[in-house]
Structure formats: C-alpha cells, structure tokens
Write an enzyme that holds these catalytic residues in place. Structure first.
Site, PDB file in Angstrom:
ATOM      1  N   CYS A  28       5.789 -69.684  -2.803  1.00 47.85           N
ATOM      2  CA  CYS A  28       5.792 -68.938  -1.540  1.00 47.85           C
ATOM      3  C   CYS A  28       6.978 -67.990  -1.384  1.00 47.85           C
ATOM      4  O   CYS A  28       6.893 -67.002  -0.654  1.00 47.85           O
ATOM      5  CB  CYS A  28       5.767 -69.907  -0.355  1.00 47.85           C
ATOM      6  SG  CYS A  28       4.181 -70.721  -0.106  1.00 47.85           S
ATOM      7  N   ASN A  53      -0.239 -68.207   7.096  1.00 45.26           N
ATOM      8  CA  ASN A  53       0.628 -68.286   5.925  1.00 45.26           C
ATOM      9  C   ASN A  53      -0.029 -67.502   4.793  1.00 45.26           C
ATOM     10  O   ASN A  53      -1.067 -67.897   4.272  1.00 45.26           O
ATOM     11  CB  ASN A  53       0.813 -69.754   5.540  1.00 45.26           C
ATOM     12  CG  ASN A  53       1.760 -69.959   4.379  1.00 45.26           C
ATOM     13  OD1 ASN A  53       1.957 -69.077   3.552  1.00 45.26           O
ATOM     14  ND2 ASN A  53       2.334 -71.148   4.303  1.00 45.26           N
ATOM     15  N   HIS A  90       9.796 -67.217   5.925  1.00 46.27           N
ATOM     16  CA  HIS A  90       8.452 -67.460   5.408  1.00 46.27           C
ATOM     17  C   HIS A  90       7.624 -68.038   6.542  1.00 46.27           C
ATOM     18  O   HIS A  90       8.041 -68.977   7.225  1.00 46.27           O
ATOM     19  CB  HIS A  90       8.527 -68.439   4.234  1.00 46.27           C
ATOM     20  CG  HIS A  90       7.207 -68.977   3.793  1.00 46.27           C
ATOM     21  ND1 HIS A  90       6.083 -68.187   3.641  1.00 46.27           N
ATOM     22  CD2 HIS A  90       6.815 -70.242   3.467  1.00 46.27           C
ATOM     23  CE1 HIS A  90       5.082 -68.932   3.249  1.00 46.27           C
ATOM     24  NE2 HIS A  90       5.493 -70.184   3.137  1.00 46.27           N
TER      25      HIS A  90
END
Length: 309
Positions: free
Chosen positions: A97, A266, A237
């Site tokens: 990520c 996400n 994030h």
C-alpha cells in the site's frame, strides 16, 4: 544532503463504473477495462499535465501492490505500451500500500546522485478482482484506480526526511497467500480458493497500526527536527474509516490532513498519490508547503516521507 526534487505532474485514471455502499462510493473496473489500461492512462495524463514528452523520461518505475503478472515487472509492461523503441530502464518497487512513498524515497536519491533527471512513477491497483464478497468489510472498503507521477530534479522542492520500518510479526495479517511460488496458481481448487483472495485480520491490523503510527510520528518529529505544527499538510494512506480516529489519537486537527475514505475508499498503492492529487486540486497544498506522506502497509510496514512541495 537534501534530495532536491519536484513533482512535475500527477496523472489519474479511474474506472468508468462506480459502486455505492453505505460506507461510500468505490470505483471498480468492468467490461474491457483492466489494470494495465488504468496505469497507462494515468501515465499519459501525468505527461500531459507536466507538459513533458516521453523522450524526456529517463526511467519508468512501477509502484503497485500487485503486479500485472509474475514476470516481467509491471514497469516493463507499461514501458511496452508507452515507449517500446526507447530502451530506458523499467523496474518495480513494492511495499504494497505504501509503494508510492517507497518509490519517491528511492527515486529521489537516484535523481540526487545524477543518475536520472526525470522519472515516471506508476502506481495503481485493481483490488476488486481479488475481493471476497463474503468479507463485507474488505469488499466494501477497496476501490480501483491508478495515479502516475513525474519526479524531476529541481531547485525548488526537496525531500526533508524519510523512514520505512517493517514489523514482520504482522506479515500474515494482510495477505493474498496464493498465486506465488509458495502456492502456485495451478494449485487452485474449490476448497482452497479463499487463499487466492484478499484476506485481512482487520482488528489485529488496526490495533498494531495504532501503536506503530504513534511511534512513526514521534520518529518523524525527532529525527527531522521539524515540529508537528510546522507541517502544513499530512497525506495519510486511506486505509479505513478509522483514519479519523488515528489522526485524533495523534492530536492532528481535521484541517491538517486528507480523509477521503468515504468518497473513494482504500485504493491500495494509488491511495497516497491520489490523496496528494486531491489535496493539490482542492488547493489545500501550495508550493513551498511541508507535506508529510505516511501510511501502514502489509508486511506490516510503516512508511513516512516529509517533502517540501
């Protein structure tokens, strides 16, 4: 010595289709759309916005959590679509990520050394193809998309601080176990199919992340010598709807960070660069601002990079 770099252009590509849940809207590929298409479109958009041509790019870096195929690297396949006759290097950097943060960190050092002048970083994932519909939390959280960035040598911007740590006690809390050499794709059957889909132990990840993010922020301020109130904007994030709780725990006011989880979910490796793009578009970041990119990723990895935009 500070790495003198500038973000010349940010390009975005989102799927045409979106799905709305109670938790928000998620973009999901459909029809003939695919991962490579999104990556290439975002790269072309970045070139257009920067006013640069492909001939000016010295390297292509893939910063995706999941590659298009095991071999070759994703960057090589993007290279094939963009510039097959130019033999510039193409390679991948993967910290799932937070791959974009890792790529900016590593690439900025190569630019500072004089190895490259302009580098195209391509980030993006299509998690929708590996989601388990029976896992409601992850199924409604993730969205597809791609963001490309041109990082260039410059006298204006700079990297002020970077740090990446991996706490492998959380290595299996977020994973897709199947598809690699430990569990090859040809072993898939009806009984083990979930092993080839995304799996996350949400509560364990959140608990560990809470502790590690606090430690990460202490490291940022201590090691960089820059106080929290001197940072103009934080780009985290967009991991989950708990983002607001994490920021509150850190004592960060709502106007000092970007939270677009409900709007976009996400987006995995595209999450941080997309939030950065969003902040720039909404004029929440201006030239000269100190911007902190932070996040946690599978591994379990923490990643922080402080830059002067």
């Amino acid at each position: 010595m500070l790495n003198q770099i500038e973000i010349k252009g940010l390009g975005v590509s989102l799927p045409k289709q979106s799905v709305t849940f109670k938790s928000g809207t998620r973009y999901r590929i459909s029809g003939r759309e695919n991962h490579l298409q999104l990556l290439v479109e975002s790269a072309q958009d970045a070139l257009k916005k920067s006013g640069m041509k492909l001939d000016e790019i010295d390297a292509i870096v893939g910063a995706c959590a999941v590659g298009l195929q095991p071999i070759p690297c994703t960057a090589a396949l993007v290279h094939e679509q963009l510039s097959p006759k130019r033999h510039i290097p193409a390679f991948d950097i993967n910290s799932t990520c937070t791959s974009f943060i890792s790529a900016v960190d590593i690439v900025s050092s190569q630019i500072a050394s004089g190895k490259y002048k302009n580098v195209l970083i391509v980030a993006g994932d299509v998690p929708s193809i590996a989601l388990n519909a029976e896992d409601k939390h992850s199924y409604e959280l993730f969205g597809d998309g791609a963001v490309s960035t041109i990082l260039s040598s410059s006298q204006y911007g700079k990297i002020l601080y970077s740090n990446q740590l991996t706490y492998s006690k959380g290595a299996h809390m977020t994973q897709i176990a199947g598809g690699g050499t430990s569990l090859p794709s040809y072993h898939i059957n009806d009984n083990n199919r979930p092993l080839y889909q995304f799996h996350m132990e949400g509560r364990k990840v959140l608990k560990l992340s809470f502790d590690l993010i606090d430690e990460m922020m202490r490291n940022v301020t201590k090691d960089s010598g820059i106080k929290l109130d001197e940072i103009d904007m934080i780009i985290p994030h967009q991991a989950s709807p708990a983002l607001g709780l994490v920021m509150k725990k850190l004592g960060i006011e709502k106007d000092k960070y970007i939270d677009i989880v409900s709007e976009y979910g996400n987006m995995v490796s595209a999450s941080v660069p997309f939030a950065l793009h969003y902040a720039i578009q909404k004029e929440r970041i201006k030239r000269g601002d100190k911007v902190l990119l932070i996040g946690t990723a599978a591994g379990l990895t923490t990643n922080a990079l402080l830059l002067e935009y």
